[in-house]
Motif scaffolding. Structure first.
Motif, PDB file in Angstrom:
ATOM      1  N   MET A   1       0.850  -1.178   0.000  1.00 11.57           N
ATOM      2  CA  MET A   1       0.000   0.000   0.000  1.00 11.57           C
ATOM      3  C   MET A   1       0.885   1.226   0.000  1.00 11.57           C
ATOM      4  N   ASN A   2       0.364   2.267  -0.496  1.00 10.45           N
ATOM      5  CA  ASN A   2       1.181   3.453  -0.585  1.00 10.45           C
ATOM      6  C   ASN A   2       0.714   4.548   0.323  1.00 10.45           C
ATOM      7  N   GLN A  56      -4.423   3.133  21.167  1.00  9.44           N
ATOM      8  CA  GLN A  56      -3.992   2.184  20.143  1.00  9.44           C
ATOM      9  C   GLN A  56      -4.383   2.738  18.772  1.00  9.44           C
ATOM     10  N   ILE A  57      -3.377   2.915  17.905  1.00  9.20           N
ATOM     11  CA  ILE A  57      -3.577   3.493  16.577  1.00  9.20           C
ATOM     12  C   ILE A  57      -3.059   2.509  15.531  1.00  9.20           C
ATOM     13  N   VAL A  58      -3.747   2.404  14.408  1.00 11.68           N
ATOM     14  CA  VAL A  58      -3.268   1.642  13.258  1.00 11.68           C
ATOM     15  C   VAL A  58      -3.075   2.604  12.094  1.00 11.68           C
ATOM     16  N   ASP A  59      -1.902   2.539  11.459  1.00  8.84           N
ATOM     17  CA  ASP A  59      -1.584   3.352  10.281  1.00  8.84           C
ATOM     18  C   ASP A  59      -1.539   2.420   9.080  1.00  8.84           C
ATOM     19  N   LEU A  60      -2.594   2.465   8.253  1.00  8.90           N
ATOM     20  CA  LEU A  60      -2.723   1.564   7.109  1.00  8.90           C
ATOM     21  C   LEU A  60      -2.014   2.136   5.887  1.00  8.90           C
ATOM     22  N   GLY A  61      -1.143   1.349   5.272  1.00 15.05           N
ATOM     23  CA  GLY A  61      -0.377   1.854   4.141  1.00 15.05           C
ATOM     24  C   GLY A  61       0.572   2.929   4.602  1.00 15.05           C
ATOM     25  N   CYS A  62       1.346   2.609   5.644  1.00 12.92           N
ATOM     26  CA  CYS A  62       2.125   3.619   6.373  1.00 12.92           C
ATOM     27  C   CYS A  62       3.306   4.170   5.601  1.00 12.92           C
ATOM     28  N   GLY A  63       3.752   3.502   4.523  1.00  9.91           N
ATOM     29  CA  GLY A  63       4.934   3.983   3.826  1.00  9.91           C
ATOM     30  C   GLY A  63       6.129   4.045   4.760  1.00  9.91           C
ATOM     31  N   THR A  64       6.816   5.162   4.772  1.00  9.30           N
ATOM     32  CA  THR A  64       7.988   5.313   5.640  1.00  9.30           C
ATOM     33  C   THR A  64       7.661   6.023   6.950  1.00  9.30           C
ATOM     34  N   ALA A 111       1.811  -6.601   5.452  1.00  5.66           N
ATOM     35  CA  ALA A 111       0.579  -7.240   5.001  1.00  5.66           C
ATOM     36  C   ALA A 111       0.082  -6.558   3.740  1.00  5.66           C
ATOM     37  N   ASP A 112      -0.572  -7.342   2.892  1.00  3.82           N
ATOM     38  CA  ASP A 112      -1.253  -6.809   1.720  1.00  3.82           C
ATOM     39  C   ASP A 112      -2.719  -6.662   2.091  1.00  3.82           C
ATOM     40  N   LEU A 113      -3.172  -5.427   2.174  1.00  9.28           N
ATOM     41  CA  LEU A 113      -4.528  -5.168   2.636  1.00  9.28           C
ATOM     42  C   LEU A 113      -5.590  -5.484   1.591  1.00  9.28           C
ATOM     43  N   ASP A 114      -5.146  -5.917   0.399  1.00  7.42           N
ATOM     44  CA  ASP A 114      -6.102  -6.418  -0.573  1.00  7.42           C
ATOM     45  C   ASP A 114      -6.416  -7.891  -0.350  1.00  7.42           C
ATOM     46  N   ASP A 115      -5.646  -8.551   0.512  1.00  8.97           N
ATOM     47  CA  ASP A 115      -5.983  -9.926   0.872  1.00  8.97           C
ATOM     48  C   ASP A 115      -7.275  -9.930   1.690  1.00  8.97           C
ATOM     49  N   PRO A 116      -8.157 -10.890   1.447  1.00  2.56           N
ATOM     50  CA  PRO A 116      -9.414 -10.923   2.216  1.00  2.56           C
ATOM     51  C   PRO A 116      -9.193 -11.088   3.712  1.00  2.56           C
ATOM     52  N   ALA A 117      -8.163 -11.840   4.092  1.00  2.00           N
ATOM     53  CA  ALA A 117      -7.894 -12.076   5.517  1.00  2.00           C
ATOM     54  C   ALA A 117      -6.800 -11.125   5.988  1.00  2.00           C
ATOM     55  N   TRP A 118      -7.152 -10.223   6.876  1.00  3.45           N
ATOM     56  CA  TRP A 118      -6.182  -9.279   7.419  1.00  3.45           C
ATOM     57  C   TRP A 118      -5.499  -9.878   8.648  1.00  3.45           C
TER      58      TRP A 118
END
Length: 290
Positions: A1-2, A56-64, A111-118
């Motif tokens: 992810m970008n 608790q924070i999640v950064d999806l497609g966090c890059g650098t 992780a690849d967030l396009d996978d159905p199972a996260w």
């Protein structure tokens, strides 16, 4: 992810999907995006309609890590799970976390967030996705996954870019005025085919996924190039990425003029210009799981 930029639709994004090839160049443009637009990123994190400070924070497609570190600046007691497909970017992020002394507050997950199972991302109070959602092949599924992962009452912040930033005045370069806009037009055609969700209105999609959209804000960026020497390098990296998408449809004269701008050793290098500005927009949607 970008993540970026610009930004790197890849800003590019700045924004193509993160792949291991070209990771070093993309990491540089993501870092420059974070440096140049730090003030605007801080204004977004300050605007978020949070009821309490997130733990608790999640950064999806966090890059650098532009978002990861902006969020830790705002919420220093929080812990961030940074998720990306690129092992190189995650390693770079970990090194930056150590350099900042916040490594105990950061966990990286590849992780690849396009996978159905996260993967198990816990039960975060805040999920942040900057310049990453438009890369999803199935964004509706991803939005539902975020909704299900969030703690009740948690917030999802989606930050998206208005394509690559502009840097040159309309009269530039000499002999080929308007070159940058033509490059953007060509790049936009490419991305419309390959990244169809770029520029989408995420509000209705968030609502369809079960969120309550509590706010939407567009931030206009206009930064004078004299404020930072990093802006020249940011412009260089951004135009290099645009070239890849636009070269096939630019005229020979435009391509020659663009390559002169990108030639760092030449007299027409963009690094030699003193008339650059960073012009773009970022829109953020704040959506709550009720």
């Amino acid at each position: 992810m970008n993540q970026v930029h610009p930004h790197t639709p890849h800003h590019g994004a700045p924004h193509d999907r993160h792949q291991e090839h070209g990771t070093d160049g993309q990491a540089e443009i993501l870092d420059l995006d974070a440096e140049v637009l730090a003030e605007h990123m801080a204004s977004i994190t300050a605007w978020l309609p949070l009821r309490t400070g997130p733990r608790q924070i999640v950064d999806l497609g966090c890059g650098t890590g532009a978002g990861t570190f902006a969020l830790l600046d705002r919420f220093p007691d929080a812990h961030v799970t940074a998720v990306d497909t690129s092992a190189g970017h995650l390693q770079h992020l970990r090194e930056k976390a150590c350099a900042r002394g916040v490594e105990k507050h950061v966990r990286t997950v590849r992780a690849d967030l396009d996978d159905p199972a996260w993967p198990d991302l816990g039960s975060p109070d805040l999920v942040w996705a900057s310049a990453s959602m438009h890369h999803m092949a199935h964004p509706d599924r991803a939005l539902r996954s975020v909704h299900d992962a969030l703690a009740p009452g948690g917030l999802f912040a989606v930050v998206e870019l208005a394509g690559f930033p502009r840097f040159l005045p309309e009269s530039a370069p000499a002999g080929r005025p308007g070159l940058e806009e033509r490059c953007h037009t060509a790049s936009d055609r490419f991305h419309a085919e390959h990244v169809p969700h770029r520029g989408a209105d995420w509000g209705p999609m968030l609502t369809a996924a079960g969120f309550t959209v509590e706010g939407e804000r567009t931030i206009t960026v206009n930064i004078d190039g004299s404020r930072s020497e990093a802006i020249g390098r940011y412009a260089l990296g951004s135009l290099r990425r645009i070239r890849g998408a636009a070269a096939a449809t630019l005229s020979p004269d435009d391509l020659t003029a663009l390559d002169q701008l990108l030639d760092t050793g030449g007299p027409h290098s963009i690094l030699r210009r003193d008339d650059l500005t960073v012009r773009t927009e970022r829109t953020v949607w704040a959506a709550r799981r009720t």
